[in-house]
Design a protein around this motif. Structure first.
Motif, PDB file in Angstrom:
ATOM      1  N   ASN A 113      -9.570  22.400  10.468  1.00 50.18           N
ATOM      2  CA  ASN A 113     -10.262  21.839  11.336  1.00 50.18           C
ATOM      3  C   ASN A 113      -9.813  21.978  12.543  1.00 50.18           C
ATOM      4  N   CYS A 114      -8.286  22.135  12.582  1.00 52.32           N
ATOM      5  CA  CYS A 114      -7.674  22.243  14.015  1.00 52.32           C
ATOM      6  C   CYS A 114      -7.182  23.594  14.076  1.00 52.32           C
ATOM      7  N   CYS A 165      -4.636  19.417   7.612  1.00 50.15           N
ATOM      8  CA  CYS A 165      -3.263  18.959   7.959  1.00 50.15           C
ATOM      9  C   CYS A 165      -3.115  17.507   8.405  1.00 50.15           C
ATOM     10  N   CYS A 185      -5.103  25.040   8.660  1.00 46.72           N
ATOM     11  CA  CYS A 185      -6.045  23.644   8.617  1.00 46.72           C
ATOM     12  C   CYS A 185      -7.364  24.237   9.280  1.00 46.72           C
ATOM     13  N   CYS A 193      -5.325  15.709  10.555  1.00 41.65           N
ATOM     14  CA  CYS A 193      -6.731  15.640  10.596  1.00 41.65           C
ATOM     15  C   CYS A 193      -7.215  14.966   9.357  1.00 41.65           C
TER      16      CYS A 193
END
Ligand code: ZN
Ligand code: ZN
Length: 106
Positions: free
Chosen positions: A5-6, A33, A3, A36
């Motif tokens: 973002n994370c 994900c 992902c 997110c």
């Protein structure tokens, strides 16, 4: 591909419908994900026609999966970063190596 973002990774690839979504950010294909994707501010690129974030990045092109609008990826981006299956780190490392001329043909 984790992902963007994370950094979470898809643990068990499910066939068919995946809760993960694909998007494009700064003209690069990214995966988001399930956690997110609920966030409002992912800064994903959006279609110029219908504002959908369901974009797919192919070599040199960004296609909207909602309305089919296709635009060129911005020039200046390295095409190698758009290759599917390459993580950002790998693409970055590769382009560094290529730029440094360290990858020689045999
Ligand atoms: Zn995430
Ligand atoms: Zn669209």
């Amino acid at each position: 591909m984790p992902c963007f973002n994370c950094g979470a990774r898809q643990s068990d690839p499910v066939r068919g419908a995946s809760p993960w979504i694909r998007g494009v950010r700064a003209d690069r294909q990214v995966l988001v994900c399930p956690a997110c994707r609920l966030e409002a501010d992912l800064s994903l690129d959006r279609c110029a026609e219908c504002a959908s974030a369901e974009l797919v990045c192919r070599l040199g092109e960004i296609e909207c999966r909602a309305c089919g609008h296709v635009r060129e990826a911005r020039p200046g981006e390295k095409v190698i970063a758009d290759a599917p299956g390459l993580s950002d780190e790998v693409a970055e490392a590769l382009s560094r190596v290529l730029a440094g001329g360290l990858l020689r043909r045999r």
